[in-house]
Design a protein around this motif. Sequence first.
Motif: not given
Length: 174
Positions: A4, A7, A11, A15, A119-121, A124
């Motif tokens: 987290d 990210w 991020q 995205l 679909h990145w998060n 991943r």
Amino acid sequence: MTPDELWNEIQYCFLNDGEASLPTLELQNLSAKEINSVYLQMRIQSQVVTPAPFFWHDVEKRNIPLDDVANAAELVVSGQAAPFSFTVEAIQIDDVILPMLTIEIFQDTVAISFSTRDHWNALRACAFFSWLSFLLDGTQAGQLVVSAVNGPPDHKRFTQAWNRFINDSGRAEQ
């Protein structure tokens, strides 16, 4: 660095910005032997999804299917073949499967492009960084460098996040 935390820092690089985007990272400062090794590791860990992937053999003056030779990267680094690219999927780090990646093999660099439409998060992205670190761990002086031509936005911020990730995992800063 938790997934987290990572990210939150990067991020924006993963995205979809509404455009077809393929940011590129480069594994640089690799010896010919290391490029060969990284290529083989990538092939072992993934499934090629490029239909009929091939490379141009400069000596034979023809296209050769990628799987018709044991190590096409070896031919590139020795100057016998032109740089080539292929797309892979199914790279699994722990229980996380990475989205599709495009790999380009050059004489002195391995480039990795990722789509911002996948679909990145947090998991991943962290797995992707772990995989890149794993590939570089097998090198003497290999470095991850944001592509000067088509890197993710805010190169400096991305590089800072990478260095923090590497430092937190105990590897030397890039």
